[in-house]
Design an enzyme around this catalytic site. Structure first.
Site, PDB file in Angstrom:
ATOM      1  CD1 TRP A  30      29.097  10.476  31.050  1.00 32.73           C
ATOM      2  CD2 TRP A  30      27.526  11.967  31.633  1.00 32.73           C
ATOM      3  NE1 TRP A  30      28.960  10.453  32.414  1.00 32.73           N
ATOM      4  CE2 TRP A  30      28.006  11.339  32.802  1.00 32.73           C
ATOM      5  CE3 TRP A  30      26.522  12.935  31.755  1.00 32.73           C
ATOM      6  CZ2 TRP A  30      27.533  11.657  34.085  1.00 32.73           C
ATOM      7  CZ3 TRP A  30      26.050  13.251  33.023  1.00 32.73           C
ATOM      8  CH2 TRP A  30      26.550  12.621  34.165  1.00 32.73           C
ATOM      9  CG  ASP A  39      31.495  15.519  27.518  1.00 36.92           C
ATOM     10  OD1 ASP A  39      32.392  15.909  28.277  1.00 36.92           O
ATOM     11  OD2 ASP A  39      30.436  14.987  27.909  1.00 36.92           O
ATOM     12  CE  LYS A  47      33.155  12.918  35.894  1.00 38.21           C
ATOM     13  NZ  LYS A  47      32.039  13.356  35.069  1.00 38.21           N
TER      14      LYS A  47
HETATM   15  C1  LIG Z   1      30.791  13.563  34.561  1.00 38.57           C
HETATM   16  C2  LIG Z   1      30.521  13.761  33.118  1.00 38.57           C
HETATM   17  C3  LIG Z   1      29.565  14.691  32.646  1.00 38.57           C
HETATM   18  C4  LIG Z   1      28.658  15.460  33.576  1.00 38.57           C
HETATM   19  O1  LIG Z   1      29.284  16.522  34.116  1.00 38.57           O
HETATM   20  P1  LIG Z   1      28.502  17.559  35.065  1.00 38.57           P
HETATM   21  O2  LIG Z   1      29.568  18.557  35.306  1.00 38.57           O
HETATM   22  O3  LIG Z   1      28.063  16.793  36.274  1.00 38.57           O
HETATM   23  O4  LIG Z   1      27.346  18.092  34.317  1.00 38.57           O
HETATM   24  C5  LIG Z   1      29.440  14.857  31.287  1.00 38.57           C
HETATM   25  N1  LIG Z   1      30.181  14.150  30.424  1.00 38.57           N
HETATM   26  C6  LIG Z   1      31.089  13.238  30.837  1.00 38.57           C
HETATM   27  C7  LIG Z   1      31.883  12.486  29.829  1.00 38.57           C
HETATM   28  C8  LIG Z   1      31.284  13.018  32.191  1.00 38.57           C
HETATM   29  O5  LIG Z   1      32.182  12.128  32.612  1.00 38.57           O
END
Ligand SMILES: *Cc1c(COP(=O)(O)O)cnc(C)c1O
Length: 360
Positions: free
Chosen positions: A102, A172, A196
């Site tokens: 990511w 993030d 999540k």
């Molecule tokens: C799942 C995830 C993403 C992607 O998220 P989307 O909503 O599918 O774009 C980005 N960063 C991390 C750390 C993730 O776990």
């Protein structure tokens, strides 16, 4: 069949209390004669949902008043591009701590719309550890420093962050927001796809401090400009109403069980139980990351052969332990145990691990 212990990495398990509340009021929300799916985003009922969700986030995370709390579409993946477009000035660049897939994607988007620079990376060892903050090579002129708190695929997690003087730290937190206490004031911006720890897919939470927001570039397309969403309190266009409502119910559950301190304790207990089971297996189960970098949310495990791993996943599934297959870039087993996974799920899983070892 009843509900299983669902270890899927995302979308992932949600609190049963939230699902049941949504079910009970699904066709008739608070006597309106309509579902939340059917009401206007400008109605009193939805305005109340939005305000309560913001207030719960403020309360649970301790978000100071100089931050905006936004609910956007496009997933965390759109934020990769949007934050670079807004906050890297013409001719400037931003620093990225590259600790997984990511983070790489965030850097890739920065390099499409502006310029991103690698301040640290653990790619040479397949992201099996986290570069310590003291080793980050920061550019004094960088517009911000971008970090990924929890690396969902590789199973590493920063739970503490450096105090970067006079620098904007952007994080993030898609896969560990609300899993332990943090000091929000350390961050100029936090963002997280909801699917999540916060709710269902479809809404992305953005927590943005005023001083960083004030540096945003002008002349961007309206929907890609944070200023639009701040000014309109996430109601410039139709927001993802139903996912926001499920986030509200998820946050109410967090509050009911005792808030972030209680969640943190449960998550620590879950992690201690699972990692000790791995470490005490005499190498039968092998963690793939450096112990100091271990995540409380996603635990990556290898066994001696792929055949054994496949048998483990299949037999676990038959016993109501689902979603354990690892991501292809690590292989093996991945246990995703977000907030809504109770300790009982990890107790059942670790008992299964011991029984499987004894019989295979
Ligand atoms: C799942 C995830 C993403 C992607 O998220 P989307 O909503 O599918 O774009 C980005 N960063 C991390 C750390 C993730 O776990």
């Amino acid at each position: 069949m009843g509900r299983i212990f669902n270890f899927n990495p995302g979308p992932s398990t949600l609190p049963l209390a939230a699902l049941e509340k949504a079910q009970a009021e699904f066709t008739d929300y608070k006597g309106s004669g309509m579902s939340v799916l059917e009401i206007s985003h400008r109605s009193k009922d939805f305005e109340a949902i939005l305000a309560d969700t913001q207030n719960l986030l403020k309360e649970m995370l301790g978000i100071p008043d100089n931050y905006s709390i936004l609910f956007l579409g496009g997933g965390a993946s759109l934020q990769f591009a949007m934050l670079a477009m807004n906050f890297i000035p013409a001719g400037g660049s931003a620093d990225y701590v590259v600790t997984g897939e990511w983070a790489k994607r965030a850097l890739k988007e920065a390099n499409i719309v502006a310029k991103g620079r690698v301040a640290a990376s653990s790619e040479e060892r397949n992201f099996s550890y986290l570069p310590r903050a003291e080793s980050w090579d920061l550019d004094p002129a960088a517009a911000f420093v971008h970090v990924t708190s929890n690396n969902t695929i590789f199973g590493t997690q920063y739970r503490t962050f450096p105090a970067l003087k006079d620098k904007f730290l952007i994080c993030d937190m898609s896969s560990d927001i609300l899993s332990h206490r943090i000091d929000v004031s350390q961050f100029a911006m936090i963002y997280a796809g909801a699917q999540k720890n916060l709710g269902p897919a479809g809404v992305t939470l953005v927590i943005l401090r005023n001083d960083l927001a004030a540096t945003a570039r002008e002349g961007l397309p309206t929907m890609l400009s944070y200023a639009t969403h701040i000014k309109n309190n996430s109601l410039y266009n139709t927001p993802p109403c139903f996912p926001i409502y499920i986030m509200q119910l998820t946050l109410q559950w967090v509050k009911e069980i005792g808030g972030l301190a209680a969640i943190e304790k449960i998550n620590r207990d879950k992690a201690e139980l699972l990692y000790s089971t791995i470490d005490e297996s005499g190498g039968y189960y092998r963690g793939t990351v450096e112990p100091e970098s271990r995540s409380w949310m996603n635990v990556t495990i290898r066994m001696v052969s792929e055949e054994l791993e496949a048998a483990f996943i299949a037999e676990a599934k038959a016993q109501g332990l689902g979603g354990l297959k690892g991501h292809r870039s690590v292989g093996g087993i991945r246990v995703s145990m977000y907030n809504a996974m109770p300790l009982a799920g990890i107790e059942k899983l670790t008992a299964f691990m011991k029984a499987f070892k004894a019989s295979h």
